[in-house]
Design a protein around this motif. Structure first.
Motif, short mmCIF file in Angstrom:
data_model
loop_
_atom_site.label_atom_id
_atom_site.label_comp_id
_atom_site.label_asym_id
_atom_site.label_seq_id
_atom_site.Cartn_x
_atom_site.Cartn_y
_atom_site.Cartn_z
N GLU A 1 86.92 14.54 -5.90
CA GLU A 1 87.75 15.82 -5.90
C GLU A 1 87.53 16.48 -7.34
N VAL A 2 87.04 15.70 -8.44
CA VAL A 2 86.92 16.25 -9.55
C VAL A 2 85.50 17.14 -9.31
N VAL A 3 84.65 16.39 -8.73
CA VAL A 3 83.07 17.11 -8.57
C VAL A 3 83.44 18.27 -8.06
N GLN A 4 84.29 18.26 -6.95
CA GLN A 4 84.41 19.31 -6.00
C GLN A 4 84.98 20.40 -6.76
N VAL A 5 85.78 20.31 -7.64
CA VAL A 5 86.30 21.52 -8.66
C VAL A 5 85.25 21.91 -9.47
N TYR A 6 84.46 21.15 -10.10
CA TYR A 6 83.22 21.16 -10.88
C TYR A 6 82.31 22.41 -10.21
N LEU A 7 81.97 21.86 -8.97
CA LEU A 7 81.36 22.58 -8.12
C LEU A 7 81.73 24.05 -7.85
N GLN A 8 83.13 24.02 -7.49
CA GLN A 8 83.57 25.22 -7.39
C GLN A 8 83.74 26.30 -8.41
N ASP A 9 83.72 25.79 -9.54
CA ASP A 9 83.64 26.73 -10.88
C ASP A 9 82.33 27.04 -10.88
N GLN A 10 81.39 26.17 -10.65
CA GLN A 10 79.89 26.72 -11.02
C GLN A 10 79.62 27.55 -10.02
N TRP A 11 79.99 27.81 -8.76
CA TRP A 11 79.37 28.64 -7.71
C TRP A 11 80.44 29.78 -7.73
N LEU A 12 81.42 29.83 -8.33
CA LEU A 12 82.12 30.99 -8.74
C LEU A 12 81.43 31.93 -9.58
N GLY A 13 80.96 31.18 -10.72
CA GLY A 13 79.92 31.75 -11.50
C GLY A 13 78.87 32.85 -11.19
N ILE A 14 78.61 32.42 -9.75
CA ILE A 14 77.36 33.34 -9.10
C ILE A 14 78.02 34.17 -8.11
N GLY A 15 79.29 34.06 -8.09
CA GLY A 15 80.15 35.26 -7.14
C GLY A 15 80.46 34.57 -5.75
N VAL A 16 80.02 33.21 -5.74
CA VAL A 16 80.66 32.41 -4.59
C VAL A 16 82.05 32.10 -4.40
N ASP A 17 82.68 32.34 -3.28
CA ASP A 17 84.24 32.12 -3.15
C ASP A 17 84.18 30.97 -2.33
N VAL A 18 84.51 29.64 -3.18
CA VAL A 18 84.41 28.30 -2.45
C VAL A 18 86.10 27.97 -2.29
N ARG A 19 86.33 27.82 -0.91
CA ARG A 19 87.63 27.26 -0.41
C ARG A 19 87.35 25.76 -0.15
N ILE A 20 88.33 24.90 -0.94
CA ILE A 20 88.28 23.61 -0.80
C ILE A 20 89.13 23.30 0.31
N GLN A 21 88.86 22.20 1.24
CA GLN A 21 89.42 21.73 2.25
C GLN A 21 89.27 20.17 2.39
N ASN A 22 90.15 19.34 1.86
CA ASN A 22 89.74 17.93 2.07
C ASN A 22 90.48 17.24 3.25
N GLU A 23 89.84 16.05 3.65
CA GLU A 23 90.66 15.26 4.61
C GLU A 23 90.85 13.75 4.71
N PRO A 24 91.32 13.20 5.02
CA PRO A 24 91.72 11.82 4.94
C PRO A 24 90.17 11.15 5.21
N ALA A 25 89.37 10.03 4.68
CA ALA A 25 88.23 9.71 5.06
C ALA A 25 88.20 9.30 6.56
N ARG A 26 89.06 8.67 7.10
CA ARG A 26 88.62 8.48 8.77
C ARG A 26 88.60 9.83 9.38
N VAL A 27 89.40 10.94 9.11
CA VAL A 27 89.23 11.96 9.89
C VAL A 27 87.98 12.62 9.33
N PHE A 28 87.42 12.76 8.20
CA PHE A 28 86.50 13.41 7.71
C PHE A 28 85.28 12.61 8.13
N PHE A 29 85.10 11.28 8.23
CA PHE A 29 83.98 10.73 8.73
C PHE A 29 83.92 10.64 10.17
N GLY A 30 85.21 10.32 10.93
CA GLY A 30 85.38 9.95 12.15
C GLY A 30 85.26 10.92 13.18
#
Lengths: 593, 322
Positions: A422-451
């Motif tokens: 989640e920390v890395v995700q915010v880091y990426l969001q910030d870096q991509w914002l720097g080139i004008g990309v609108d990043v929306r974060i949507q996380n899911e519990p591991a079993r939903v995400f992988f399953g």
């Protein structure tokens, strides 16, 4: 009846006592616990383990325990070099123990294996080729839940020397170069397990339910490794004691206790209180280990915190069916925008190196040669230029839009609750914002995400997670076009980006049957070139294994691959403290790089 | 009364059967399956392996077929096989149930022994400093998260004052005498019991206090005093007995949790209990373990409710079951 005065006095007394207790507890230095010696060591793990039947087990923790009690024909050592274990030599074409044969119009391989003379099960019965042939028979019976059956299926026949059952010839169905890397081809003690297999093997999972590994897990005849199990409680602990019949050098430590502590938050308290002496690689999270390493240095605690970059590859999958991400310039721009070295330094103190592709540095196939792969240095200027070329224009609101006025928007998903991601995700969001990309974060519990989400490719943009591999492994399951999960193949396969590259398919096919190591290296580097050129996946970093060991432990090394640190457990040695108590000596503390 | 008990038991069986189906069906709706867990641990599992394993475990069958297979197996007396631990369910669940029963039973007993006298005292001393102090303690117990109090207890009594073990169900030693084994278990129980009791003491104190205040304000208490009965007799036979009804309800419900476990406490203290086992089973889609544990938990809630209904009649003779 108690009077008002008495009540007040009681309250004051209770309060003062509590305050003194808390104050004393907080200012008192933590208890000085004697350092462990070769009599016994207690190791904490946080992951559950199952019974040790090697054919039925599937958990990482079980694999960690298994290497203490049993060994395989060959294994990777802690320096990622293949070594014979139960076998006297590793058969190769070069040493003449393996050869091509033509039978029924097909090319096959025959390899001669010989098991060490001194290898015996704990009850004195010799370990022979019959034990391997029996394990293969059980695995192929169809009634046992063997996780990966290919290693058994690739052996068509085991011809045992009638005069010496320790010698045999394996006949391999296909001429694959890695035929001799049989670290997951296990032996079962035929003299103990065959009667049970004969009786229950015809029922689905019947044998594994009745196996002695399930019913009598402390039977010494089940083990031939440096240790054997003397007590086992699933969900609690396992006690290992030195196996007097081990074929190799006797283990230095007499008894090892593995203690399950499911809550990572209490591992440090258990270490400090002396309830455990060590935390295995299946224990602390990376951020916990970093924080503990700082405390080890600042407080002079008698532990080593070990970090070893391994085979786990953290990355961001890009869904190539998304029209926005179908443009390779957009994908390249996203990579250029990330300062991966900065990420590693800022969040991991540089202990989890930045990734360049899916092959980790611990793998002999690794390369970071810019002549062989495409390297994407951190450059906002290059990223902006690529996006401009792709038709995404930066507007006054600092976001990019295409000619239709559509904003460059990306959904970034990962596993909810995983603090580091989640920390890395915010880091990426910030870096991509720097080139004008609108990043929306949507996380899911591991079993939903992988399953659900990843398994059925239901992510629309980018997904961050990790892959684990074995050294020099074919990348078929993650890169071959037939491994894209679809309804037609029942959502099997792990090529989640949906990357289809016919050249890579052909290279993978060739890689799997190429016997020349030099040519194999060329092939894998060609695959890595396409992988880094096409950018179906954004490499982030290679995850490190972490463990905490007592400062007086020698002979221990985190290997960074699946054949874990317990594969050389017999060499672990707890030195006696010299002079004063080692745990009180700041010099004894340290952090292994 | 017999007819009442039989009718309630019949209802209980029907409710258990219905709930078992709903629980099973809900679990099948969860994303992922046990094979996904295997793939995560072993990168060498191929697509064909995954398909083969799903067939072997019957995961390719529709939910109602899988439920029917499971129910038939359980009704024939076989609780099945744990996919997580690779042992029969009875083997792993029996031990965990016993451990949880010991932990939760000890905590319940300890809580009641502390909370009831405190609650009665607070009621009798309503709005006094003692009452405020007890209330403060009770609200603190209710408010403080259990994982926090557990970690504080470990830090205080294991790390800084090494009086009790930081976790575990019992020590790992060989050749202990029965007495040594018993004291060792008690030693390991102290911190988890204290942690678990902290919350429930507060709850019981509040219930006891409220019930006692209400009971002591009734006319029959004044009448009893006027008749010259001793204070202790008034307190116990007339006050406390009438305050028992809400206490029986809350205690009966608490009793039903003796077998459902305390996930947080068990996890923090690495205690080998059923709460942690069920959580792990659900996480890894180990249906056989989770379902049997669910059924025991549901049965206990229903049976303890029945027991509470029967005890109302004992506490208050005006309640009949005709």
């Amino acid at each position: 009846m108690m009077g008002r005065r008495a009540t007040r006095n009681l309250a004051v007394l209770a309060g003062v006592t509590a305050l003194i207790g808390v104050a004393y507890a907080l200012i008192r230095p933590s208890g000085v616990v004697a350092p462990p010696d070769n009599t016994q060591i207690v190791i904490g793990i946080t992951q559950e383990f199952e019974n040790l039947n090697p054919l039925a087990s599937s958990m990482s923790a079980t694999a960690y325990l298994y290497r203490m009690v049993n060994r395989t024909l060959v294994a990777l050592d802690e320096h990622t070099v293949w070594q014979p274990q139960l076998a006297t030599r590793m058969p190769t074409m070069e040493n003449g123990l393996a050869r091509f044969v033509d039978a029924d119009g097909q090319r096959k391989i025959e390899a001669d294996w010989e098991i060490r003379d001194t290898a015996t099960w704990g009850d004195g019965m010799p370990v022979t080729c019959r034990d391997f042939a029996f394990a293969r028979e059980v695995a192929l019976s169809g009634s046992v839940s063997v996780a990966s059956i290919e290693v058994y299926r690739q052996v068509e026949e085991i011809r045992i020397d009638p005069f010496d059952p320790k010698r045999c010839t394996f006949v391999y169905t296909e001429p694959k170069w890695n035929f001799n890397r049989m670290f997951q081809f296990y032996a079962l003690p035929e003299h103990l397990e065959r009667p049970l297999f004969e009786e229950f093997g015809h029922q689905p999972q019947g044998y594994e339910q009745q196996s002695l590994y399930t019913r009598d897990p402390t039977n010494p005849g089940l083990f031939h490794g440096p240790y054997r199990i003397v007590d086992m409680r699933l969900g609690s602990h396992v006690v290992f004691e030195r196996n007097p019949t081990f074929y190799g050098d006797p283990a230095n430590i007499e008894r090892i206790i593995i203690l399950l502590i499911p809550n990572t938050g209490t591992l440090e308290a258990n270490l400090r209180s002396g309830s455990i002496d060590m935390v295995s690689m299946l224990g602390m999270t990376f951020d916990q280990a970093l924080a503990f390493a700082d405390r080890v240095e600042s407080e002079g605690l008698p532990f080593d915190v070990n970090f070893q970059p391994g085979l786990v590859y953290e990355h961001v999958d890009l869904n190539l069916d998304n029209p926005l991400l179908a443009d390779v310039n957009v994908r390249r721009a996203l990579v250029h925008a990330i300062d991966r070295g900065g990420l590693s330094n800022a969040l991991f103190q540089g202990r989890q190196p930045a990734a360049v592709h899916n092959v980790a540095p611990v793998d002999p196939w690794f390369t970071d040669d810019p002549d062989k792969i495409v390297i994407y240095p951190h450059s906002r200027r290059l990223a902006n230029r690529l996006l401009d070329e792709a038709g995404w224009t930066l507007r006054a609101d600092n976001f990019r839009y295409n000619a239709d006025g559509e904003r460059l928007r990306l959904r970034l998903m990962t596993t909810a609750g995983n603090q580091i991601r989640e920390v890395v995700q915010v880091y990426l969001q910030d870096q991509w914002l720097g080139i004008g990309v609108d990043v929306r974060i949507q996380n899911e519990p591991a079993r939903v995400f992988f399953g659900q989400t990843m398994r059925r490719r239901e992510f629309s943009g980018a997904s961050m997670y990790a892959w684990i591999s074995t050294p020099e492994a074919s990348p078929r399951s993650t890169l071959h076009s037939t491994e894209v999960p679809t309804e037609e193949n029942s959502w099997s396969g792990q090529n989640s980006p949906g990357w289809v590259n016919k050249r890579v398919d052909a290279l993978i096919e060739e890689l799997e049957v190429e016997f020349d190591p030099g040519r194999r290296l060329e092939l894998i580097h060609a695959i890595l070139y396409d992988y880094t050129h096409d950018v179906p996946v954004i490499p982030l970093y290679y995850r490190s294994e972490v463990s905490v060991t007592p400062a007086n432990l020698t002979g221990y090394k985190l290997p960074g691959h699946q054949v874990g640190a317990t594969n050389h457990v017999e060499r672990w040695n707890l030195l006696p403290p010299s002079g004063s108590d080692a745990r009180d000596t700041p010099a004894a503390a340290g952090v292994t790089p | 009364m017999t007819a009442f008990i039989l009718r309630r038991l019949l209802q209980t069986v029907v409710v258990i059967a219905l709930l078992s189906f709903f629980c099973y069906y809900l679990m099948t709706l969860m994303p992922g399956d046990p094979v996904d867990e295997m793939i995560a641990a072993n990168p060498d599992i191929t697509s064909a392996d995954a398909e083969r394993l799903r067939q072997l475990h019957g995961l390719d069958q529709p939910a109602h077929v899988r439920y029917w297979n499971w129910a038939s197996m359980v009704l024939s007396g076989d609780l099945g096989y744990s996919r997580t631990y690779r042992v029969p369910v009875s083997e792993i669940l029996g031990r965990s149930l016993f451990n949880t029963f010991v932990l939760a039973g000890a905590a319940l007993l300890f809580s009641l022994l502390i909370a009831i006298p405190l609650g009665v005292w607070a009621a009798l001393k309503k709005n006094s400093r003692a009452d405020y102090l007890i209330n403060l303690f009770a609200f603190a117990g209710i408010s403080v998260p259990s994982f926090w109090i557990a970690i504080v207890l470990i830090l205080l009594f294991s790390v800084y004052l090494p009086l009790f073990p930081a976790g575990g169900t019992s020590g790992i030693a060989f050749g202990m005498t029965p007495w040594e084994s018993f004291t060792d278990r008690v030693h390991h129980l102290v911190l988890p019991v204290l942690s678990l009791s902290f919350l429930s003491i507060g709850t019981y104190v509040r219930y006891t206090r409220a019930a006692m205040i209400e009971a002591m304000e009734h006319d029959y208490i004044r009448t009893a005093r006027a008749k010259g009965l001793s204070w202790n007799r008034i307190l116990i036979m007339h006050g406390f007995r009438n305050a028992l009804i809400p206490l029986i309800t809350i205690t009966a419900l608490s009793f039903s949790t003796l077998f459902s476990g305390a996930i947080i406490t068990e996890t923090v203290f690495a205690y080998e209990g059923v709460g942690r086992l069920v959580f792990q089973s659900i996480q890894s889609n180990d249906f056989n373990v989770a379902m049997v544990a669910f059924m025991i938990s549901v049965s206990m809630v229903l049976l303890m409710n029945l027991a509470a209904d029967l005890l109302y009649g004992v506490a208050d003779p005006r309640i009949t079951y005709s």
